[in-house]
Design a protein around this motif. Sequence first.
Motif, mmCIF file in Angstrom:
data_model
loop_
_atom_site.group_PDB
_atom_site.id
_atom_site.type_symbol
_atom_site.label_atom_id
_atom_site.label_comp_id
_atom_site.label_asym_id
_atom_site.label_seq_id
_atom_site.Cartn_x
_atom_site.Cartn_y
_atom_site.Cartn_z
ATOM 1 N N SER A 11 -41.189 -12.727 55.765
ATOM 2 C CA SER A 11 -40.089 -12.071 56.468
ATOM 3 C C SER A 11 -38.872 -11.907 55.565
ATOM 4 O O SER A 11 -38.240 -10.836 55.539
ATOM 5 C CB SER A 11 -39.724 -12.888 57.710
ATOM 6 N N GLU A 12 -38.519 -12.951 54.810
ATOM 7 C CA GLU A 12 -37.337 -12.880 53.944
ATOM 8 C C GLU A 12 -37.507 -11.851 52.837
ATOM 9 O O GLU A 12 -36.539 -11.203 52.435
ATOM 10 C CB GLU A 12 -37.055 -14.258 53.343
ATOM 11 N N LEU A 13 -38.720 -11.711 52.329
ATOM 12 C CA LEU A 13 -38.977 -10.737 51.271
ATOM 13 C C LEU A 13 -39.292 -9.349 51.829
ATOM 14 O O LEU A 13 -39.586 -8.430 51.066
ATOM 15 C CB LEU A 13 -40.140 -11.218 50.389
ATOM 16 N N LYS A 14 -39.272 -9.230 53.171
ATOM 17 C CA LYS A 14 -39.524 -7.960 53.857
ATOM 18 C C LYS A 14 -40.854 -7.349 53.439
ATOM 19 O O LYS A 14 -40.948 -6.161 53.097
ATOM 20 C CB LYS A 14 -38.377 -6.983 53.597
ATOM 21 N N GLU A 67 -44.945 -17.436 56.735
ATOM 22 C CA GLU A 67 -44.439 -16.298 57.504
ATOM 23 C C GLU A 67 -42.952 -16.069 57.245
ATOM 24 O O GLU A 67 -42.481 -14.921 57.210
ATOM 25 C CB GLU A 67 -44.698 -16.527 58.983
ATOM 26 N N GLN A 68 -42.196 -17.148 57.060
ATOM 27 C CA GLN A 68 -40.769 -17.004 56.760
ATOM 28 C C GLN A 68 -40.566 -16.328 55.406
ATOM 29 O O GLN A 68 -39.685 -15.476 55.251
ATOM 30 C CB GLN A 68 -40.092 -18.371 56.769
ATOM 31 N N ALA A 69 -41.395 -16.717 54.402
ATOM 32 C CA ALA A 69 -41.294 -16.089 53.086
ATOM 33 C C ALA A 69 -41.631 -14.604 53.168
ATOM 34 O O ALA A 69 -40.977 -13.765 52.531
ATOM 35 C CB ALA A 69 -42.227 -16.785 52.105
ATOM 36 N N GLN A 117 -40.625 -23.454 46.922
ATOM 37 C CA GLN A 117 -40.341 -24.096 48.200
ATOM 38 C C GLN A 117 -41.105 -25.407 48.341
ATOM 39 O O GLN A 117 -40.554 -26.413 48.799
ATOM 40 C CB GLN A 117 -40.700 -23.149 49.340
ATOM 41 N N THR A 157 -41.897 -17.817 45.346
ATOM 42 C CA THR A 157 -41.086 -18.434 46.402
ATOM 43 C C THR A 157 -41.803 -19.620 47.026
ATOM 44 O O THR A 157 -41.205 -20.686 47.244
ATOM 45 C CB THR A 157 -40.739 -17.397 47.476
#
Length: 471
Positions: free
Chosen positions: A50-53, A46-48, A125, A121
């Motif tokens: 969000s960061e990649l929009k 979910e963070q990936a 990671q 990503t």
Amino acid sequence: MKYFQKDEQANITITTVTLRVQILKDKFSQSLGLPFKELLPSSVIEQALSELKIRYYRRLFDPIVTLWAFLSQVLDADKSCHNAVSKVIAYLAEIGVEIPSSDTSAYCQARSRLPEKFLETLFSQVGKSLEQKVEIEHLWCGRNVLVIDGSTVSMPDTPDNQSYYPQPSTQASGCGFPIAKIGVIFSLATGAAIALCIDVLNTHDIKLARNLYQFLNPLDILLGDRAFCAYADLVSIKNRNCDALFRKHQARKTTMRKGKIIGSSDKLVTWHKPKKCPHGLSKDEFNTLPSTITVREIYYYIVVPGFRTERVSLITTLLDTTAYSTLDIVGLYGKRWDVELDLRHLKTTLGMDILHCKTPSMVRKEIYVYLLAYNLLRGLMWSAGTSYTTPPLRLSLQGTRHHLNNFIPELLAATSTKRLQIYRTLLKVIAHKAVPDRPARNEPRVRKRRPKAYPLMTKPRHELRKQLQTA
């Protein structure tokens, strides 16, 4: 777990799609996701996103469900999309909710919507997270060692793939398969893949390597074969506060009279900047190179009865003879063979040698998912080895995959308390039998099993069909 809930404020039931998505996420987290929860929890995914929009509509195959289905697909012996969709249907049928169509188009479209950067990503990671688990006793002379090498993968013979990754020029049109060249950096301590570069077949290994140097961290040691031993590359690696150990390129002549002897079969030599700009370097890059560089040359001999004695010369920027003895460096280069085994695990054990996607973008995504699955298996082997005092690199990756696939149904059927017990049993079974240590193993590259005596294809298939019809 109860999936049918009501919103207390709006008193609106959860939609069928949302319900089925939550069921699938729970199923994957309880089965395939459980052994990988430390390296790839839902929060990281979910963070990936969000960061990649990355924004997406509410669908059955949302990015998280699609990712887990894609991972289970490459880990399974049957890598078809139909098999992946069948698993999803079975998970939903067990709960008794409405099942989707068995047609694979929705899943295939969902895979194509996954951004390539998103998969890259996650792969990076997971590799970094596994590297953080390495303790000082797993390092070589207190230094982290990375191993680099290149290989190839083939893919379906489609016009898009042929235009982007052409087949070998020695093959007639329509008689070969598109092939991509990959360069990979692996960790010597964990066996995990750290970085990847994808290009066309006729790309030299050293060009791939120059795209991978950005992933080196200060004080890393890069280990590779003679293809990477070039003046500009040694300088580039040193400029990153790293060191290199390569076999000496065959084009560079060895003379015993030059250099400062610092030990038995060990000396310091001065290399001079090439007179002409090498292929692959720009004029500006060439002009910034120093006029000389001091390297350490170590040589040893390979004696095979009945054959001419072969001398192997190693070139390294590790100049401190006290911290890095001659025997230590020779022993370290002997571990370069591990990268061949890592690539074999990827291509043969997991089946990445022959890809299945029909467009260049999907081919690259498939490669990243294979590497992600490979790193997750390495993480599972690391957990098993460190939990039961067995060297993780001595464990079988194929055996780990077999045990994981066989334990998944048991993890799905178990209660939450029993599930953790089954997971610990899985780690114990993986660590039960280590692969024998076979140093300096030497096997000829020959095949014993004879292939069928069919001729090679020298004309496109449609021309061969016409010949059969007119014969």
